[in-house]
Design a protein around this motif. Structure first.
Motif, PDB file in Angstrom:
ATOM      1  N   THR A  84      56.597  73.770  19.970  1.00 48.14           N
ATOM      2  CA  THR A  84      56.842  73.328  18.589  1.00 48.14           C
ATOM      3  C   THR A  84      57.649  72.041  18.458  1.00 48.14           C
ATOM      4  N   TYR A  85      57.934  71.368  19.555  1.00 53.68           N
ATOM      5  CA  TYR A  85      58.738  70.147  19.476  1.00 53.68           C
ATOM      6  C   TYR A  85      57.864  68.917  19.687  1.00 53.68           C
ATOM      7  N   PRO A  86      57.504  68.202  18.616  1.00 48.86           N
ATOM      8  CA  PRO A  86      56.608  67.047  18.751  1.00 48.86           C
ATOM      9  C   PRO A  86      57.197  65.925  19.587  1.00 48.86           C
ATOM     10  N   GLY A  87      58.530  65.790  19.572  1.00 49.28           N
ATOM     11  CA  GLY A  87      59.155  64.729  20.351  1.00 49.28           C
ATOM     12  C   GLY A  87      58.875  64.844  21.830  1.00 49.28           C
ATOM     13  N   ILE A  88      58.918  66.062  22.342  1.00 50.07           N
ATOM     14  CA  ILE A  88      58.681  66.258  23.769  1.00 50.07           C
ATOM     15  C   ILE A  88      57.199  66.103  24.089  1.00 50.07           C
ATOM     16  N   HIS A  89      56.322  66.499  23.164  1.00 41.93           N
ATOM     17  CA  HIS A  89      54.879  66.300  23.377  1.00 41.93           C
ATOM     18  C   HIS A  89      54.543  64.811  23.399  1.00 41.93           C
ATOM     19  N   ALA A  90      55.137  64.056  22.464  1.00 43.38           N
ATOM     20  CA  ALA A  90      54.885  62.616  22.411  1.00 43.38           C
ATOM     21  C   ALA A  90      55.368  61.927  23.683  1.00 43.38           C
ATOM     22  N   LEU A  91      56.510  62.366  24.204  1.00 42.04           N
ATOM     23  CA  LEU A  91      57.042  61.769  25.425  1.00 42.04           C
ATOM     24  C   LEU A  91      56.125  62.026  26.615  1.00 42.04           C
ATOM     25  N   TRP A  92      55.620  63.250  26.732  1.00 40.33           N
ATOM     26  CA  TRP A  92      54.731  63.576  27.864  1.00 40.33           C
ATOM     27  C   TRP A  92      53.407  62.820  27.757  1.00 40.33           C
ATOM     28  N   LEU A  93      52.870  62.716  26.554  1.00 34.84           N
ATOM     29  CA  LEU A  93      51.635  61.949  26.382  1.00 34.84           C
ATOM     30  C   LEU A  93      51.865  60.467  26.664  1.00 34.84           C
ATOM     31  N   HIS A  94      53.052  59.967  26.317  1.00 36.87           N
ATOM     32  CA  HIS A  94      53.351  58.573  26.621  1.00 36.87           C
ATOM     33  C   HIS A  94      53.391  58.326  28.119  1.00 36.87           C
ATOM     34  N   ARG A  95      53.942  59.252  28.862  1.00 36.67           N
ATOM     35  CA  ARG A  95      53.981  59.063  30.317  1.00 36.67           C
ATOM     36  C   ARG A  95      52.569  58.932  30.885  1.00 36.67           C
ATOM     37  N   TRP A 148      48.236  61.082  16.538  1.00 38.98           N
ATOM     38  CA  TRP A 148      47.531  62.016  15.658  1.00 38.98           C
ATOM     39  C   TRP A 148      48.137  63.417  15.745  1.00 38.98           C
ATOM     40  N   LEU A 149      48.544  63.822  16.939  1.00 35.11           N
ATOM     41  CA  LEU A 149      49.079  65.171  17.138  1.00 35.11           C
ATOM     42  C   LEU A 149      50.530  65.304  16.689  1.00 35.11           C
ATOM     43  N   THR A 150      51.317  64.254  16.849  1.00 33.23           N
ATOM     44  CA  THR A 150      52.769  64.377  16.660  1.00 33.23           C
ATOM     45  C   THR A 150      53.347  63.539  15.522  1.00 33.23           C
ATOM     46  N   GLY A 151      52.607  62.531  15.043  1.00 32.88           N
ATOM     47  CA  GLY A 151      53.170  61.631  14.042  1.00 32.88           C
ATOM     48  C   GLY A 151      54.109  60.605  14.643  1.00 32.88           C
ATOM     49  N   ILE A 152      54.128  60.501  15.972  1.00 29.89           N
ATOM     50  CA  ILE A 152      54.987  59.563  16.695  1.00 29.89           C
ATOM     51  C   ILE A 152      54.107  58.560  17.421  1.00 29.89           C
ATOM     52  N   MET A 162      58.757  62.511  13.142  1.00 30.15           N
ATOM     53  CA  MET A 162      57.726  61.973  12.254  1.00 30.15           C
ATOM     54  C   MET A 162      58.046  60.530  11.845  1.00 30.15           C
ATOM     55  N   GLY A 163      57.074  59.642  12.022  1.00 30.83           N
ATOM     56  CA  GLY A 163      57.232  58.265  11.611  1.00 30.83           C
ATOM     57  C   GLY A 163      57.903  57.351  12.613  1.00 30.83           C
ATOM     58  N   VAL A 164      58.219  57.841  13.801  1.00 32.45           N
ATOM     59  CA  VAL A 164      58.809  56.981  14.831  1.00 32.45           C
ATOM     60  C   VAL A 164      57.740  56.033  15.375  1.00 32.45           C
ATOM     61  N   VAL A 165      58.088  54.741  15.489  1.00 31.56           N
ATOM     62  CA  VAL A 165      57.181  53.732  16.034  1.00 31.56           C
ATOM     63  C   VAL A 165      57.926  52.935  17.102  1.00 31.56           C
ATOM     64  N   ILE A 166      57.354  52.865  18.295  1.00 28.26           N
ATOM     65  CA  ILE A 166      57.966  52.136  19.411  1.00 28.26           C
ATOM     66  C   ILE A 166      56.947  51.134  19.926  1.00 28.26           C
ATOM     67  N   THR A 185      68.766  58.790  22.187  1.00 28.73           N
ATOM     68  CA  THR A 185      68.298  59.711  21.144  1.00 28.73           C
ATOM     69  C   THR A 185      67.888  58.910  19.914  1.00 28.73           C
ATOM     70  N   VAL A 186      66.710  59.201  19.372  1.00 28.75           N
ATOM     71  CA  VAL A 186      66.292  58.600  18.105  1.00 28.75           C
ATOM     72  C   VAL A 186      65.830  59.707  17.170  1.00 28.75           C
ATOM     73  N   TYR A 187      66.006  59.475  15.883  1.00 28.21           N
ATOM     74  CA  TYR A 187      65.613  60.446  14.869  1.00 28.21           C
ATOM     75  C   TYR A 187      64.381  59.952  14.116  1.00 28.21           C
ATOM     76  N   HIS A 188      63.898  60.757  13.185  1.00 24.62           N
ATOM     77  CA  HIS A 188      62.645  60.454  12.498  1.00 24.62           C
ATOM     78  C   HIS A 188      62.737  59.144  11.718  1.00 24.62           C
ATOM     79  N   GLY A 189      61.591  58.486  11.597  1.00 25.77           N
ATOM     80  CA  GLY A 189      61.514  57.266  10.821  1.00 25.77           C
ATOM     81  C   GLY A 189      62.041  56.023  11.503  1.00 25.77           C
TER      82      GLY A 189
END
Length: 268
Positions: free
Chosen positions: A28-39, A62-66, A84-88, A99-103
């Motif tokens: 249930t943690y999109p941040g960790i999913h986004a990090l693994w997909l980024h790797r 699409w899956l995480t909003g990140i 949600m809404g993080v852009v790097i 650590t970064v938060y949403h938006g």
């Protein structure tokens, strides 16, 4: 690889008191999913499989909003809370234990090729909605306040707020010591500074100073007694973990009659 995965999960427990168990974090943690997909996308990017890398990045968005560009370089133990809404951006570089938060946006200010996105040092915290733009450097241990817009370099250990971002404080030795003591007892002192004169914050700072002094005195006394031949345990005192105290407040509230009375607290 598995050690890195376990490290990512431990990182969530260290920085999010709402995390209850490993299964919840994994599912249930999109941040960790986004990090693994980024790797995965970053590995493809480095192998010049550019379209496939971008597709994996798009899938992660699409899956995480990140949205993390495959070219971005991210250090270990990076934590995206809510997310949600993080852009790097492509040329962004992020150090360890950040650590970064949403938006949050780590974006560019020009269409030129080359380095055009920010660099974050180690242990940087970026509040919700903050925008850090351009090829600037955020020094290690810096804090960026929520909704700040940062367009210039930030020195190490500084706190930045406002539009445009301005440095309101640089942590001195006392503040660093308080943070170290707060971390030991499972308390997050982030944001407590003299620029925000909260009486509760001031009281907490005094308590942290007192605890630090007591800790130092007990340590010195134990070592001195040990040298004089006394049978004293002078080993390192185990650090407290905030998770060890979970449920304590609920127990006290539900059974107030079991709370030990302090001397002199009896009814008059």
């Amino acid at each position: 690889m598995f050690e890195r995965l376990k490290e990512d999960i431990r990182c969530v427990f260290d920085r999010d008191p709402a995390a209850r168990n490993t299964f919840e974090v994994l599912t249930t943690y999109p941040g960790i999913h986004a990090l693994w997909l980024h790797r995965l996308s970053h590995a493809l990017w480095q192998r010049r499989l550019l379209w496939l890398a971008r597709w994996v990045s798009y899938l992660g968005r699409w899956l995480t909003g990140i949205e993390i560009h495959p070219g971005a370089r991210i250090g270990r133990r990076f934590f995206i809370d809510h997310g949600m809404g993080v852009v790097i951006g492509e040329t962004a570089e992020i150090g360890e234990d950040c650590t970064v938060y949403h938006g949050v946006t780590l974006g560019g200010t020009s269409w030129d090729k080359g380095k055009r996105h920010p660099t974050l040092g180690d242990r940087v915290v970026v509040g919700a909605g903050a925008k850090i733009l351009g090829p600037i450097t955020i020094g290690a241990d810096a804090r960026v306040g929520s909704n700040a817009v940062v367009l210039k370099d930030v020195p190490e250990g500084a706190t930045v707020v406002g539009i445009p971002g301005r440095v309101i404080s640089k942590r001195n030795e006392d503040e660093r010591r308080r943070e170290a003591m707060a971390e030991r007892i499972g308390f997050d002192a982030y944001g407590l500074s003299k620029e925000m004169p909260d009486p509760i914050a001031n009281a907490i700072n005094r308590i942290l100073d007192h605890l630090h002094t007591l800790d130092q005195r007990v340590d010195e006394t134990s070592h001195a007694l040990k040298q004089l031949g006394a049978d004293v345990d002078d080993s390192h005192i185990p650090e407290l973990d905030a998770r060890d105290m979970e449920g304590l407040e609920e127990t006290v509230e539900s059974h107030p009659e079991e709370t030990p009375r302090q001397p002199g607290s009896g009814a008059g």
